[in-house]
Write an enzyme that holds these catalytic residues in place. Structure first.
Site, PDB file in Angstrom:
ATOM      1  N   LYS A 157       0.854  -1.210   0.023  1.00 48.75           N
ATOM      2  CA  LYS A 157       0.165  -0.059   0.157  1.00 48.75           C
ATOM      3  C   LYS A 157       0.754   1.238   0.012  1.00 48.75           C
ATOM      4  O   LYS A 157       0.373   2.257  -0.617  1.00 48.75           O
ATOM      5  CB  LYS A 157      -0.937  -0.004   1.047  1.00 48.75           C
ATOM      6  CG  LYS A 157      -2.263  -0.901   1.000  1.00 48.75           C
ATOM      7  CD  LYS A 157      -3.068  -0.828   2.075  1.00 48.75           C
ATOM      8  CE  LYS A 157      -4.231  -1.534   2.306  1.00 48.75           C
ATOM      9  NZ  LYS A 157      -5.195  -1.436   3.413  1.00 48.75           N
TER      10      LYS A 157
ATOM     11  N   LYS B 101      -7.729  -9.456  -9.422  1.00 46.22           N
ATOM     12  CA  LYS B 101      -8.748  -9.781  -8.411  1.00 46.22           C
ATOM     13  C   LYS B 101      -9.923  -8.560  -8.570  1.00 46.22           C
ATOM     14  O   LYS B 101      -9.494  -7.446  -9.105  1.00 46.22           O
ATOM     15  CB  LYS B 101      -7.963  -9.612  -7.081  1.00 46.22           C
ATOM     16  CG  LYS B 101      -8.801  -9.709  -5.915  1.00 46.22           C
ATOM     17  CD  LYS B 101      -8.051  -9.636  -4.699  1.00 46.22           C
ATOM     18  CE  LYS B 101      -9.102  -9.669  -3.406  1.00 46.22           C
ATOM     19  NZ  LYS B 101      -8.074  -9.534  -2.133  1.00 46.22           N
TER      20      LYS B 101
ATOM     21  N   LYS C  88     -12.100  -2.987  -5.384  1.00 49.92           N
ATOM     22  CA  LYS C  88     -12.461  -1.585  -5.424  1.00 49.92           C
ATOM     23  C   LYS C  88     -11.563  -0.792  -5.670  1.00 49.92           C
ATOM     24  O   LYS C  88     -11.950   0.313  -6.378  1.00 49.92           O
ATOM     25  CB  LYS C  88     -13.290  -1.256  -4.159  1.00 49.92           C
ATOM     26  CG  LYS C  88     -12.379  -1.676  -2.930  1.00 49.92           C
ATOM     27  CD  LYS C  88     -13.586  -1.690  -1.651  1.00 49.92           C
ATOM     28  CE  LYS C  88     -12.991  -2.079  -0.238  1.00 49.92           C
ATOM     29  NZ  LYS C  88     -13.939  -2.496   0.613  1.00 49.92           N
TER      30      LYS C  88
END
Ligand code: TRP
Length: 334
Positions: free
Chosen positions: A114, A197, A200
């Protein structure tokens, strides 16, 4: 009671959960409330670890809770609450943070992923300590099992380590939680890029079926899902990732094995198969969407459900924190 306690959390980071969240987590949470002593949390403080807008966060916390209720979580059968409404999460997080090595936290691969995405200078300290807050979530409730996807295994391992470390250093206090890895139907991929995958944060809108999409939108998205060369409906991860993904979705929603579904569409071509799947997804989501809308239409009632959940959660977390304080040398709170 007397049954095993499960605790899990989900971030309110979008205006709707998607098909991957539904199959990979939400639906299984609903099932687990029947057999376990279940506590579920909308982890809105985890959603603050990346840049966010306050009004959006507030709305999404409600929308997330409404969808969970719409999908079948029943406040009579489980505790559902919002993390920020129970201050003990932040309190225990501090204590656990003081037991976590910097290097240990620095090895968390989700943080590396991230923070690499936004440039590591941009990453907040909150993002770095995210797994410690997650450990606090779990340990506060003395959860035996934590239903999560495979991607959370390392965070769960840290929670176990911190529970054991605290127990060893200060005396038996925490249950050491076991991962309860949710079944691999969470391997739902992007409809437009079936090798990625369904996510969102990285999938385009057309690649995602949202729980709150209107039935027509759902049918259209499935009809336009990328399928593979050839015409035969058959599961083959390498040669036919698109069709295989759709077969998995069909199987997860219908309860029939993939091979059986493939066999029944073997000669009908992609069109009929996708049309039927579109109906199946739309029919599954329509009642959830309607119930969610009812909860959202009455924000006061929804807030009352969450407040009641938080009160029940606090009865447990307050007790744990009192023991924690006593064990680690802090006087009681005022
Ligand atoms: N990190 C989890 C996820 O992204 C969400 C989460 C936060 C969680 N706290 C938790 C999951 C506690 C289980 C238990 O899926």
């Amino acid at each position: 009671m007397g049954s095993r306690r499960v605790f899990s959390g989900i971030q309110p980071t979008a205006d709707s959960f998607h098909l991957g969240n539904y199959l990979g987590a939400v639906r299984q949470w609903v099932d687990l409330q029947e057999s376990r002593d279940a506590i579920y949390c909308v982890v809105n403080m985890h959603a603050m670890t990346v840049p966010y807008d306050p009004l959006t966060l507030r709305r999404r916390t409600r929308v997330a809770a409404a969808q969970l209720l719409g999908a079948g979580l029943d406040p009579e059968r489980c505790i559902l609450f919002a993390q920020s409404q129970v201050p003990e999460h932040a309190q225990l997080s501090w204590v656990l943070g003081c037991l976590t090595g910097f290097g240990e936290a620095n090895r968390m691969t989700q943080f590396k992923d991230k923070s690499a995405r936004g440039g590591s200078e941009q990453a907040s300290v909150g993002l770095f300590t995210y797994p410690i807050l997650q450990a606090a979530d779990i340990l506060l409730y003395q959860a035996d099992e934590v239903p999560v996807g495979e991607d959370q295994r390392q965070h769960l391992e840290l929670s176990r380590t911190l529970a054991q470390r605290f127990n060893h250093r200060f005396g038996q206090t925490f249950v050491v939680p076991a991962p309860y890895i949710l079944s691999a139907v969470s391997k739902i991929t992007d409809l437009q890029d079936p090798t990625a995958k369904m996510s969102k944060s990285s999938s385009p809108p057309q690649g995602i079926v949202d729980l709150l999409d209107e039935p027509d939108v759902i049918r259209r998205k499935i009809a336009r899902a990328v399928t593979d060369a050839g015409t035969e409906v058959r599961a083959d991860e390498d040669a036919k990732p698109g069709v295989t993904n759709l077969l998995r979705i069909y199987s997860a929603l219908s309860g029939s094995p993939v091979e059986e579904i493939a066999a029944s569409y073997a000669t009908s071509g992609y069109g009929t198969f996708k049309k039927d799947l579109g109906e199946l997804v739309a029919d599954t989501f329509a009642p959830i969407r309607e119930r969610t809308a009812k909860y959202l239409a009455d924000p006061d009632a929804l807030d009352a459900v969450l407040m009641d959940g938080a009160r029940r959660a606090r009865q447990i977390s307050r007790e744990t924190m009192a023991v924690v304080r006593a064990r680690c040398g802090l006087p009681p709170v005022a």
